[in-house]
Design a protein around this motif. Structure first.
Motif, short mmCIF file in Angstrom:
data_model
loop_
_atom_site.label_atom_id
_atom_site.label_comp_id
_atom_site.label_asym_id
_atom_site.label_seq_id
_atom_site.Cartn_x
_atom_site.Cartn_y
_atom_site.Cartn_z
N LEU A 160 120.58 -20.05 87.80
CA LEU A 160 120.29 -19.07 88.85
C LEU A 160 121.56 -18.64 89.58
CD1 LEU A 160 117.05 -20.71 90.28
CD2 LEU A 160 117.18 -18.67 88.85
N ARG A 161 122.46 -19.59 89.84
CA ARG A 161 123.73 -19.25 90.49
C ARG A 161 124.56 -18.34 89.59
NH1 ARG A 161 125.54 -22.86 94.64
NH2 ARG A 161 127.55 -21.79 94.55
N ALA A 162 124.50 -18.58 88.29
CA ALA A 162 125.24 -17.73 87.35
C ALA A 162 124.70 -16.31 87.37
CB ALA A 162 125.15 -18.31 85.93
N PHE A 163 123.38 -16.16 87.45
CA PHE A 163 122.80 -14.82 87.53
C PHE A 163 123.20 -14.13 88.84
CE2 PHE A 163 119.36 -16.08 84.36
CZ PHE A 163 119.87 -15.26 83.35
N ASP A 164 123.28 -14.88 89.92
CA ASP A 164 123.75 -14.31 91.18
C ASP A 164 125.15 -13.71 91.01
OD1 ASP A 164 121.44 -15.06 92.48
OD2 ASP A 164 122.31 -16.89 93.35
N GLU A 165 126.02 -14.49 90.39
CA GLU A 165 127.41 -14.04 90.19
C GLU A 165 127.47 -12.86 89.24
OE1 GLU A 165 131.29 -13.75 90.92
OE2 GLU A 165 130.03 -15.31 91.85
N ALA A 166 126.72 -12.93 88.15
CA ALA A 166 126.72 -11.85 87.16
C ALA A 166 126.20 -10.55 87.77
CB ALA A 166 125.86 -12.25 85.96
#
Length: 218
Positions: free
Chosen positions: A151-157
């Motif tokens: 989920l944090r990766a999707f936030d960054e992406a």
């Protein structure tokens, strides 16, 4: 390990013979048949459930690749191996053109450094912050849809203007509620095994559809 040693101690019912062993083997066969029927039915249902979404996602991914974009895949545990398989398939396809794709679980030094120095929840987001750029593709896999680092990766992406693609199970979990996933594919099952088996089918179809889109056949 010999049959008379550890294995026999672990599974004595297989070595005692008679009706008990036969009943166990019958149940194993029946269980195998049931599980095979479950995944066949689930995979068949994905055509109607995910078909249109996979086509739309493939077209967008093809456009990203044509504009110089790259694919970054990530996940934990079994989803980690799926992320590696997905990246490998795009980068070294059995047929068709190779496309730039990377698995964010492949660099052990980066994973352990980020986990130790910052926290495991950022192991994918920090890599996307370093390597990702607008127009790239971020593909995250999670059986529960609730993996914090995914989920944090999707936030960054999403902040970086990347195309975001998610694979989840159950009802989609937090991934379905995050608002950061452009293309979300949920496998409606409560079995982790069936979810991962069906997700494998879905992303293989996505790979094939992306190549069709690149060749103007979709």
């Amino acid at each position: 390990m010999s049959a008379g040693g550890g294995v026999e101690a672990l599974y004595p019912f297989l070595y005692e013979g008679g009706a008990e062993a036969a009943a166990v083997l019958d149940e194993v066969r029946a269980s195998t048949v049931r599980k095979a029927a479950e995944i066949v039915a689930l995979r068949q249902s994905l055509a109607d459930l995910l078909g249109d979404g996979l086509v739309a996602c493939a077209r967008r991914m093809a456009g990203a690749f044509l504009d110089g974009g790259r694919l970054f895949a990530f996940g934990n545990g079994g989803s980690c191996t799926d992320a590696q398989d997905l990246a490998q398939m795009f980068l070294h396809p059995p047929q068709g053109r190779p496309l730039p794709a990377f698995s964010l679980t492949g660099d052990v030094a980066a994973l352990t450094a980020l986990s130790n120095d910052v926290g495991f929840e950022v192991v994918f987001a920090r890599q996307l912050a370093a390597f990702g750029r607008r127009g790239d593709v971020a593909v995250g896999l999670s059986t529960s849809g609730g993996s914090a680092n995914v989920l944090r990766a999707f936030d960054e992406a999403s902040r970086r203007g990347m195309v975001t693609v998610g694979f989840a199970g159950y009802g989609g979990g937090a991934m379905a509620e995050a608002g950061t996933v452009d293309h979300l594919f949920v496998v409606p099952s409560s079995s982790v095994h069936r979810i991962q088996e069906a997700q494998t089918t879905a992303y293989h179809v996505l790979w094939e559809l992306t190549h069709q889109a690149l060749d103007d056949r979709l």
